[in-house]
Scaffold this active site. Structure first.
Site, PDB file in Angstrom:
ATOM      1  N   GLY A  93     -55.510  -7.190  12.941  1.00 60.85           N
ATOM      2  CA  GLY A  93     -54.900  -8.224  12.111  1.00 60.85           C
ATOM      3  C   GLY A  93     -54.677  -7.698  10.713  1.00 60.85           C
ATOM      4  CB  CYS A 129     -57.624  -2.459  14.258  1.00 64.66           C
ATOM      5  SG  CYS A 129     -57.004  -1.842  12.690  1.00 64.66           S
ATOM      6  CE1 TYR A 130     -60.256  -8.625   8.981  1.00 67.79           C
ATOM      7  CE2 TYR A 130     -60.638  -9.927  10.965  1.00 67.79           C
ATOM      8  CZ  TYR A 130     -60.780  -9.744   9.599  1.00 67.79           C
ATOM      9  OH  TYR A 130     -61.452 -10.686   8.855  1.00 67.79           O
ATOM     10  CG  HIS A 154     -53.826  -0.650  17.073  1.00 65.79           C
ATOM     11  ND1 HIS A 154     -53.928  -2.020  17.127  1.00 65.79           N
ATOM     12  CD2 HIS A 154     -53.973  -0.327  15.769  1.00 65.79           C
ATOM     13  CE1 HIS A 154     -54.106  -2.497  15.913  1.00 65.79           C
ATOM     14  NE2 HIS A 154     -54.136  -1.484  15.073  1.00 65.79           N
ATOM     15  CD  GLU A 177     -53.618  -2.751  20.611  1.00 68.51           C
ATOM     16  OE1 GLU A 177     -54.515  -1.922  20.820  1.00 68.51           O
ATOM     17  OE2 GLU A 177     -53.556  -3.446  19.582  1.00 68.51           O
ATOM     18  CB  SER A 198     -28.526 -18.624  32.395  1.00 64.65           C
ATOM     19  OG  SER A 198     -29.576 -17.692  32.591  1.00 64.65           O
ATOM     20  N   GLY A 243     -29.609 -15.142  34.237  1.00 59.95           N
ATOM     21  CA  GLY A 243     -30.641 -14.283  33.669  1.00 59.95           C
ATOM     22  C   GLY A 243     -31.874 -14.250  34.568  1.00 59.95           C
ATOM     23  CG  ASP A 297     -36.872 -15.457  31.716  1.00 57.05           C
ATOM     24  OD1 ASP A 297     -37.263 -14.417  32.271  1.00 57.05           O
ATOM     25  OD2 ASP A 297     -36.806 -15.592  30.486  1.00 57.05           O
ATOM     26  CB  SER A 298     -32.740 -19.573  34.777  1.00 53.18           C
ATOM     27  OG  SER A 298     -31.641 -18.710  34.858  1.00 53.18           O
ATOM     28  CE  LYS A 326     -36.995 -11.223  30.471  1.00 54.34           C
ATOM     29  NZ  LYS A 326     -36.273 -12.444  30.074  1.00 54.34           N
TER      30      LYS A 326
END
Ligand code: XMP
Length: 531
Positions: free
Chosen positions: A70, A97-98, A187, A189, A241, A243, A245-246, A387
């Site tokens: 952070g 980190c933080y 980090h 990640e 759409s 895309g 997700d839909s 995603k």
């Protein structure tokens, strides 16, 4: 359709979410990457802001807790603190980190601001064994990590030992193996820490005992049961759409409730070449999903005629989408449920240190506001997913690669890739350029390495020479970026021969274009789309 047995559903749920890791967010830019790495290793996790009402903690019963990085300093007057309840749980803790600095500050160590700040690639020396290192790092080795810190730990709390050091951080990794509390200054990640994912996995699987029960096959079964239970005999409508997700939401809901689902595909006349046909072919043709295809191009293009201001374009398109969608939904004679492709990043509460609303760069078009207006309940089957997980679920559901791996496409479509006013002719010209560009990208095997690639039709005419004649035609720009979430982006470094080939094809094959440019702006300061 049969409703799921409550007992069976409970078992599915319990198995899938058996391992739970809590990520306490202190406002790092990359907190979501921690969650993605943990999920990739098959462990369910949630991100909570450090200010969350911690009374939910015992219900959530995490097997381990990760404290994010952070922007704050533990010396700030209002420095974020780790809630004491966390230590009382006696579960493994990893501070990043933080998170490491806060651990030290609260458990009896010391943190100081130091002139030697470390940003970017750094090397650490492994000086002792540690449960986090199994199969990845060994004592005596030098390892690459990614640092980003100003403050650093200068004294470790009682019970801890330093297991790795770096030039800028004498306590690059600290461990209290008996209490199973760890702190890392760098980090793990981010991809620039090459073995970071292995370290996180050692924490979740090795130290915290997670087994890796979070799979998209399991999620699909549970979510189908949940949708059936929620929807019962009701009817669901879903805006499609084209895309990812839909498409995934629609396919999943269809597997759950079959013909109780109707998809509405509003085609604003602003899609890429062939995309509307493809949506109809895939969903109605191949999957036999009830689909209303409304060609609203006339309506949209008339409303957009003469509009040049990007925000007015966006707002006009957003308003029309909602109106047309409502009109089509009404024709269906009422449905109780509206499906939305909301993802986990949309529902994570973010930590804000600045307070106050941030400035609107672009008003995004989405169907927010529809459910209240239409008095419908929401079905949001992707709310728990990132995603990359939606893509994996799409594959699990048998959606074709061309849908699952599709680049993001903005709601306002090609309208924001034609700066200035929009006409059918301009859109057609842009589609031709865009088709050649994407065809070449696919042929070169680069599509999946790129976050988004598209062409922009520029509102400028330039002089050229073709054969023996003068031309005075339009210019276009090509854009391709890499990104992990669309918030920041880097230009894709095509080789020159590739760009040369694409430009050659475009000016030769698209009448009306005589100049091609490549946009090399990153985000920030540019945005991905031009408007
Ligand atoms: P910008 O241009 O803001 O875009 O850098 C970031 C990402 O968002 C997409 N985008 C949109 N997506 N509705 C959407 O669903 C919108 O109105 C919209 N505007 C931009 C853009 O394509 C990129 O992936």
């Amino acid at each position: 359709m049969s409703l799921p047995e409550p007992r069976a559903m409970h078992d599915l749920d319990a198995r899938l979410h058996e391992d739970r890791i809590l990520i306490l967010d202190f406002g790092s830019q990359v907190t979501q990457l921690i969650a993605r790495r943990v999920r990739e290793s098959g462990v369910y996790c949630e991100i909570w802001p450090f200010t969350t009402d911690i009374s939910r903690l015992s219900d959530f019963a995490p097997r381990g807790i990760i404290l994010s990085g952070g922007p704050a300093s533990v010396h700030d007057p209002d420095a974020p603190r780790i809630p004491e309840e966390i230590f009382a749980l006696n579960v493994p803790i990893l501070g990043i980190c933080y998170g490491q600095q806060a651990l030290c500050a609260q458990l009896g160590g010391a943190v100081e601001s130091h002139e030697h700040r470390e940003f970017g690639r750094a090397f650490i020396e492994i000086v002792d064994d540690c449960a986090l290192f199994r199969g990845a790092w060994a004592r005596g080795h030098r390892e690459q990590v990614w640092m980003s810190h100003g403050d650093r730990v200068t004294k470790i709390p009682p019970g801890f030992t330093a297991v790795a050091v770096s030039e800028g951080a004498p306590f690059a990794i600290i461990a209290d193996e008996s209490r199973r509390i760890y702190g890392v200054q760098f980090h793990p990640e981010v991809v620039h820490t090459p073995h970071g994912a292995a370290l996180l996995r050692n924490f979740t699987h090795g130290v915290a005992g997670c087994k890796g029960t979070w799979t998209m096959a399991g999620f699909r079964d549970l979510e189908i049961a949940r949708i059936r239970q929620k929807v019962g005999e009701g009817r669901v409508i879903c805006g499609l759409s084209g895309g990812v997700d839909s498409s995934v939401a629609a396919k999943l809901i269809h597997e759950a409730v079959g013909d109780q689902l109707t998809c509405i595909f509003v085609d604003p006349g602003l899609l890429r070449a062939g995309e509307a046909e493809e949506v109809v072919k895939t969903f109605r043709g191949r999957f036999n999903i009830q689909l209303v295809h409304r060609d609203a191009s006339e309506l949209f293009l008339n409303a957009l005629a003469g509009v040049t201001d990007p925000e007015t374009k966006r707002k006009t398109i957003g308003r029309l989408f909602v109106e047309v969608f409502e009109e089509e939904a009404a024709k269906l004679g009422g449905a109780q449920f509206l499906a939305q492709g909301t993802l986990y990043p949309d529902v994570i509460e973010s930590v804000s240190f600045t307070g106050g609303p941030s400035v609107t760069i672009k008003s995004h078009h989405n169907v927010g506001g529809l459910p209240e207006r239409m008095k419908m309940s929401l079905v949001e089957p992707l709310r728990e997913l990132f995603k990359d997980e939606v893509r994996a679920l799409g594959r699990e559901l048998g959606l074709p690669d061309i849908v699952v791996n599709r680049h993001p496409f903005p709601g306002p479509g090609l309208a924001i890739r034609v700066p200035g006013d929009i006409t059918r002719e301009k859109l057609d010209l842009l589609r031709k350029v865009d088709t050649i560009y994407l065809e070449e990208i696919r042929n070169a095997g680069l599509y999946d390495a790129i976050w988004q690639a598209f062409a922009v039709l520029l509102p400028v005419r330039t002089v050229g020479v073709m054969g023996d004649g003068r031309t005075y035609d339009q210019a276009c720009a090509l854009r391709a970026v890499t990104s992990s979430d669309g918030m920041t982006a880097e230009v894709y470094p095509f080789d020159f021969a590739f760009l040369n080939r694409v430009a050659g094809r475009i000016v030769n094959e698209v009448r009306g274009i005589n100049r091609v440019t490549y946009d090399i702006t990153s985000k920030p300061p540019g945005t991905i789309e031009w408007e």
